[in-house]
Design an enzyme around this catalytic site. Sequence first.
Site, PDB file in Angstrom:
ATOM      1  N   ASP A 174     119.448 -34.928  77.466  1.00  0.00           N
ATOM      2  CA  ASP A 174     120.549 -35.504  76.695  1.00  0.00           C
ATOM      3  C   ASP A 174     121.341 -36.455  77.576  1.00  0.00           C
ATOM      4  O   ASP A 174     121.978 -36.035  78.546  1.00  0.00           O
ATOM      5  CB  ASP A 174     121.472 -34.395  76.177  1.00  0.00           C
ATOM      6  N   MET A 233     122.606 -40.689  73.660  1.00  0.00           N
ATOM      7  CA  MET A 233     123.857 -40.667  72.903  1.00  0.00           C
ATOM      8  C   MET A 233     124.802 -41.654  73.581  1.00  0.00           C
ATOM      9  O   MET A 233     125.731 -41.276  74.291  1.00  0.00           O
ATOM     10  CB  MET A 233     124.424 -39.242  72.876  1.00  0.00           C
ATOM     11  N   PHE A 249     128.379 -31.948  73.150  1.00  0.00           N
ATOM     12  CA  PHE A 249     128.547 -30.770  73.996  1.00  0.00           C
ATOM     13  C   PHE A 249     127.545 -29.683  73.624  1.00  0.00           C
ATOM     14  O   PHE A 249     127.227 -29.484  72.450  1.00  0.00           O
ATOM     15  CB  PHE A 249     129.969 -30.209  73.870  1.00  0.00           C
ATOM     16  N   SER A 291     116.609 -27.994  76.407  1.00  0.00           N
ATOM     17  CA  SER A 291     117.491 -29.074  76.847  1.00  0.00           C
ATOM     18  C   SER A 291     118.138 -28.724  78.174  1.00  0.00           C
ATOM     19  O   SER A 291     118.848 -27.718  78.283  1.00  0.00           O
ATOM     20  CB  SER A 291     118.585 -29.323  75.805  1.00  0.00           C
ATOM     21  N   MET A 341     120.510 -34.089  63.944  1.00  0.00           N
ATOM     22  CA  MET A 341     121.509 -33.278  64.632  1.00  0.00           C
ATOM     23  C   MET A 341     122.122 -32.269  63.662  1.00  0.00           C
ATOM     24  O   MET A 341     122.507 -32.621  62.546  1.00  0.00           O
ATOM     25  CB  MET A 341     122.614 -34.161  65.204  1.00  0.00           C
ATOM     26  N   HIS A 354     113.779 -31.692  77.151  1.00  0.00           N
ATOM     27  CA  HIS A 354     114.731 -32.554  76.448  1.00  0.00           C
ATOM     28  C   HIS A 354     115.863 -32.941  77.398  1.00  0.00           C
ATOM     29  O   HIS A 354     116.488 -32.083  78.024  1.00  0.00           O
ATOM     30  CB  HIS A 354     115.284 -31.814  75.235  1.00  0.00           C
ATOM     31  N   MET A 394     124.420 -39.035  77.882  1.00  0.00           N
ATOM     32  CA  MET A 394     125.697 -39.363  77.235  1.00  0.00           C
ATOM     33  C   MET A 394     126.507 -40.299  78.125  1.00  0.00           C
ATOM     34  O   MET A 394     126.522 -40.136  79.350  1.00  0.00           O
ATOM     35  CB  MET A 394     126.492 -38.088  76.965  1.00  0.00           C
ATOM     36  N   HIS A 437     117.109 -38.255  74.729  1.00  0.00           N
ATOM     37  CA  HIS A 437     118.001 -38.464  73.588  1.00  0.00           C
ATOM     38  C   HIS A 437     119.204 -39.251  74.090  1.00  0.00           C
ATOM     39  O   HIS A 437     120.052 -38.725  74.817  1.00  0.00           O
ATOM     40  CB  HIS A 437     118.419 -37.101  73.026  1.00  0.00           C
ATOM     41  N   GLY A 452     119.100 -25.310  73.964  1.00  0.00           N
ATOM     42  CA  GLY A 452     119.705 -25.408  75.281  1.00  0.00           C
ATOM     43  C   GLY A 452     120.214 -24.083  75.783  1.00  0.00           C
ATOM     44  O   GLY A 452     119.545 -23.362  76.521  1.00  0.00           O
ATOM     45  N   ASP A 469     118.168 -30.593  66.558  1.00  0.00           N
ATOM     46  CA  ASP A 469     118.936 -30.281  67.764  1.00  0.00           C
ATOM     47  C   ASP A 469     120.353 -29.898  67.371  1.00  0.00           C
ATOM     48  O   ASP A 469     121.029 -30.633  66.660  1.00  0.00           O
ATOM     49  CB  ASP A 469     118.953 -31.517  68.671  1.00  0.00           C
ATOM     50  N   GLY A 470     120.796 -28.731  67.878  1.00  0.00           N
ATOM     51  CA  GLY A 470     122.178 -28.321  67.667  1.00  0.00           C
ATOM     52  C   GLY A 470     122.306 -26.891  67.181  1.00  0.00           C
ATOM     53  O   GLY A 470     121.948 -26.585  66.045  1.00  0.00           O
TER      54      GLY A 470
END
Length: 225
Positions: free
Chosen positions: A42, A75, A150, A15, A144, A40, A44, A73, A204, A182-183
Amino acid sequence: MSFPLPSGKTALAPSILSADIWRLGEQVTAVQNAGADWLHLDIMDGHFVPNLTFGPAVCKSLKGKTALPLDLHLMVEYPSKFILPFFKAGADNITVHIESKDDTYAVLKQIKDLGLCCGVSIKPHTDAAKIKPYLDIIDLILVMTVEPGFAGQSYIPAGEKNITAARRLIKESGRKIWLEVDGGINAQTAPRAVKAGADALVAGYAVFGAETGIETAIKDFKKII
């Protein structure tokens, strides 16, 4: 670049949320050369999650500069507003949250009608059963294992029940659907996620912030997944 179908091998998707934006091109080349499978992104909006990241311009800057599929992704509260701009910017897969304020099925159809792959994502405490109405259209499920927003958060072990439940739904559907997690993914948590059913992992900080360097981090991940 078309998005691949599940092949039985676990995909690794670094990520760029954790990348050094000053050195983004260099670091993307590094993960590609080291054997990463996807890239990836992200996205937001500061509303769905309390953070802002980047927009279509960053996606467009990567398209054609890397051989890696671009895995987006979203969000965001209203993903329907973002689909066309990111399609034009070169996305290969776009994943949206079930918890967003749009009609999820309509947004997924919007993505598919553009010829892209599409996915749905759930937060750690959302019941995986809510994915069931979308199994006929999606190409990917993103579970997730942190609250989205974050980078650098710790893996929530309770999220594993959703990984297991999502894997069961995929099996029942009879379709080839990716199960991405992810996470908080690192050398300790990656094997747990894979054991629970994941066949794609987003990492990430464990890649871009690794003390051993990006190339070694990717190669070490590949040994354990």
